[in-house]
Design a protein around this motif. Structure first.
Motif, PDB file in Angstrom:
ATOM      1  N   VAL A   7       0.855  -1.183   0.000  1.00  0.00           N
ATOM      2  CA  VAL A   7       0.000   0.000   0.000  1.00  0.00           C
ATOM      3  C   VAL A   7       0.889   1.230   0.000  1.00  0.00           C
ATOM      4  O   VAL A   7       1.816   1.351   0.806  1.00  0.00           O
ATOM      5  N   TYR A   8       0.606   2.121  -0.940  1.00  0.00           N
ATOM      6  CA  TYR A   8       1.351   3.367  -1.073  1.00  0.00           C
ATOM      7  C   TYR A   8       0.431   4.543  -0.769  1.00  0.00           C
ATOM      8  O   TYR A   8      -0.776   4.463  -0.971  1.00  0.00           O
ATOM      9  N   GLN A   9       1.022   5.635  -0.321  1.00  0.00           N
ATOM     10  CA  GLN A   9       0.291   6.878  -0.100  1.00  0.00           C
ATOM     11  C   GLN A   9       0.670   7.832  -1.231  1.00  0.00           C
ATOM     12  O   GLN A   9       1.854   8.085  -1.456  1.00  0.00           O
ATOM     13  N   VAL A  10      -0.345   8.312  -1.951  1.00  0.00           N
ATOM     14  CA  VAL A  10      -0.126   9.200  -3.086  1.00  0.00           C
ATOM     15  C   VAL A  10      -0.839  10.520  -2.825  1.00  0.00           C
ATOM     16  O   VAL A  10      -2.010  10.546  -2.452  1.00  0.00           O
ATOM     17  N   LYS A  11      -0.138  11.610  -3.032  1.00  0.00           N
ATOM     18  CA  LYS A  11      -0.666  12.946  -2.780  1.00  0.00           C
ATOM     19  C   LYS A  11      -1.158  13.555  -4.089  1.00  0.00           C
ATOM     20  O   LYS A  11      -0.503  13.448  -5.121  1.00  0.00           O
ATOM     21  N   GLY A  12      -2.340  14.191  -4.034  1.00  0.00           N
ATOM     22  CA  GLY A  12      -2.840  14.942  -5.173  1.00  0.00           C
ATOM     23  C   GLY A  12      -4.032  14.330  -5.896  1.00  0.00           C
ATOM     24  O   GLY A  12      -4.631  14.987  -6.728  1.00  0.00           O
ATOM     25  N   MET A  13      -4.390  13.091  -5.592  1.00  0.00           N
ATOM     26  CA  MET A  13      -5.555  12.479  -6.250  1.00  0.00           C
ATOM     27  C   MET A  13      -6.827  13.070  -5.648  1.00  0.00           C
ATOM     28  O   MET A  13      -6.964  13.141  -4.434  1.00  0.00           O
ATOM     29  N   THR A  14      -7.756  13.498  -6.521  1.00  0.00           N
ATOM     30  CA  THR A  14      -8.996  14.095  -6.029  1.00  0.00           C
ATOM     31  C   THR A  14     -10.258  13.466  -6.606  1.00  0.00           C
ATOM     32  O   THR A  14     -11.352  13.766  -6.130  1.00  0.00           O
ATOM     33  N   SER A  50      -2.442  -6.204 -10.077  1.00  0.00           N
ATOM     34  CA  SER A  50      -3.636  -5.411  -9.801  1.00  0.00           C
ATOM     35  C   SER A  50      -3.269  -4.135  -9.065  1.00  0.00           C
ATOM     36  O   SER A  50      -2.305  -4.102  -8.305  1.00  0.00           O
ATOM     37  N   VAL A  51      -4.049  -3.090  -9.336  1.00  0.00           N
ATOM     38  CA  VAL A  51      -3.847  -1.789  -8.685  1.00  0.00           C
ATOM     39  C   VAL A  51      -5.222  -1.242  -8.320  1.00  0.00           C
ATOM     40  O   VAL A  51      -6.133  -1.236  -9.142  1.00  0.00           O
ATOM     41  N   THR A  52      -5.361  -0.795  -7.077  1.00  0.00           N
ATOM     42  CA  THR A  52      -6.595  -0.144  -6.633  1.00  0.00           C
ATOM     43  C   THR A  52      -6.220   1.184  -6.000  1.00  0.00           C
ATOM     44  O   THR A  52      -5.542   1.214  -4.974  1.00  0.00           O
ATOM     45  N   ALA A  53      -6.648   2.275  -6.620  1.00  0.00           N
ATOM     46  CA  ALA A  53      -6.372   3.613  -6.095  1.00  0.00           C
ATOM     47  C   ALA A  53      -7.658   4.203  -5.541  1.00  0.00           C
ATOM     48  O   ALA A  53      -8.725   4.063  -6.138  1.00  0.00           O
ATOM     49  N   VAL A  54      -7.558   4.866  -4.391  1.00  0.00           N
ATOM     50  CA  VAL A  54      -8.716   5.500  -3.758  1.00  0.00           C
ATOM     51  C   VAL A  54      -8.361   6.958  -3.487  1.00  0.00           C
ATOM     52  O   VAL A  54      -7.560   7.266  -2.599  1.00  0.00           O
ATOM     53  N   ALA A  55      -8.946   7.854  -4.262  1.00  0.00           N
ATOM     54  CA  ALA A  55      -8.636   9.280  -4.159  1.00  0.00           C
ATOM     55  C   ALA A  55      -8.959   9.843  -2.776  1.00  0.00           C
ATOM     56  O   ALA A  55      -8.208  10.665  -2.252  1.00  0.00           O
ATOM     57  N   ALA A  56     -10.063   9.404  -2.185  1.00  0.00           N
ATOM     58  CA  ALA A  56     -10.497   9.952  -0.897  1.00  0.00           C
ATOM     59  C   ALA A  56      -9.462   9.745   0.209  1.00  0.00           C
ATOM     60  O   ALA A  56      -9.337  10.588   1.109  1.00  0.00           O
ATOM     61  N   THR A  57      -8.724   8.656   0.146  1.00  0.00           N
ATOM     62  CA  THR A  57      -7.731   8.363   1.180  1.00  0.00           C
ATOM     63  C   THR A  57      -6.306   8.573   0.694  1.00  0.00           C
ATOM     64  O   THR A  57      -5.379   8.617   1.501  1.00  0.00           O
ATOM     65  N   GLY A  58      -6.124   8.634  -0.626  1.00  0.00           N
ATOM     66  CA  GLY A  58      -4.789   8.734  -1.186  1.00  0.00           C
ATOM     67  C   GLY A  58      -4.046   7.416  -1.198  1.00  0.00           C
ATOM     68  O   GLY A  58      -2.865   7.360  -1.515  1.00  0.00           O
ATOM     69  N   ARG A  59      -4.737   6.361  -0.862  1.00  0.00           N
ATOM     70  CA  ARG A  59      -4.095   5.034  -0.792  1.00  0.00           C
ATOM     71  C   ARG A  59      -4.172   4.313  -2.130  1.00  0.00           C
ATOM     72  O   ARG A  59      -5.211   4.308  -2.777  1.00  0.00           O
ATOM     73  N   VAL A  60      -3.062   3.695  -2.493  1.00  0.00           N
ATOM     74  CA  VAL A  60      -2.985   2.902  -3.706  1.00  0.00           C
ATOM     75  C   VAL A  60      -2.465   1.524  -3.310  1.00  0.00           C
ATOM     76  O   VAL A  60      -1.350   1.391  -2.805  1.00  0.00           O
ATOM     77  N   THR A  61      -3.297   0.505  -3.507  1.00  0.00           N
ATOM     78  CA  THR A  61      -2.932  -0.860  -3.159  1.00  0.00           C
ATOM     79  C   THR A  61      -2.497  -1.579  -4.420  1.00  0.00           C
ATOM     80  O   THR A  61      -3.241  -1.635  -5.397  1.00  0.00           O
ATOM     81  N   VAL A  62      -1.287  -2.136  -4.375  1.00  0.00           N
ATOM     82  CA  VAL A  62      -0.701  -2.795  -5.538  1.00  0.00           C
ATOM     83  C   VAL A  62      -0.400  -4.249  -5.186  1.00  0.00           C
ATOM     84  O   VAL A  62       0.219  -4.533  -4.159  1.00  0.00           O
ATOM     85  N   VAL A  63      -0.842  -5.171  -6.044  1.00  0.00           N
ATOM     86  CA  VAL A  63      -0.508  -6.582  -5.902  1.00  0.00           C
ATOM     87  C   VAL A  63       0.451  -6.915  -7.036  1.00  0.00           C
ATOM     88  O   VAL A  63       0.164  -6.629  -8.204  1.00  0.00           O
ATOM     89  N   SER A  64       1.585  -7.513  -6.679  1.00  0.00           N
ATOM     90  CA  SER A  64       2.603  -7.834  -7.666  1.00  0.00           C
ATOM     91  C   SER A  64       3.204  -9.198  -7.376  1.00  0.00           C
ATOM     92  O   SER A  64       3.049  -9.738  -6.281  1.00  0.00           O
TER      93      SER A  64
END
Length: 103
Positions: A38-45, A65-79
């Protein structure tokens, strides 16, 4: 008469339902396994932001797989294996956002 008293069901191979009752076989379960980060990304709205970040990260080799959630800024990546954070940072930068770090 023994066939009437037998209550054990025959083992079916290749069924879509597993022995635990879920509608997956071992092959489907294997495809969902991997390393989840899980990554934290700044700027997604918005949803467009989520799509841009997801699209760029999805291009990294080994990402399933990648799941990004703008409300939390969290991006979950499965690799398949742990990802190089520099590669994730470059993908997020390419999408126009800032990778804050893992979390």
């Amino acid at each position: 008469m023994t066939a009437e008293t037998k209550t054990e069901l025959p083992q079916v191979t290749g069924s879509c339902c597993s022995s635990t009752g879920s509608c997956q076989d071992g092959a489907a379960e294997a495809r969902t396994e991997g390393v989840t980060t899980v990554y934290q990304v700044k700027g997604m709205t918005c949803g467009h932001c989520e799509g841009a970040v997801s699209s760029e990260i999805s291009e990294i080799a080994g990402v399933s797989s990648v799941t990004a959630v703008a409300a939390t800024g969290r991006v979950t990546v499965v690799s398949e294996a742990p990802l190089d954070e520099a590669a994730v940072r470059a993908a997020v930068d390419e999408a126009g956002y800032e990778l804050v770090g893992q979390g």
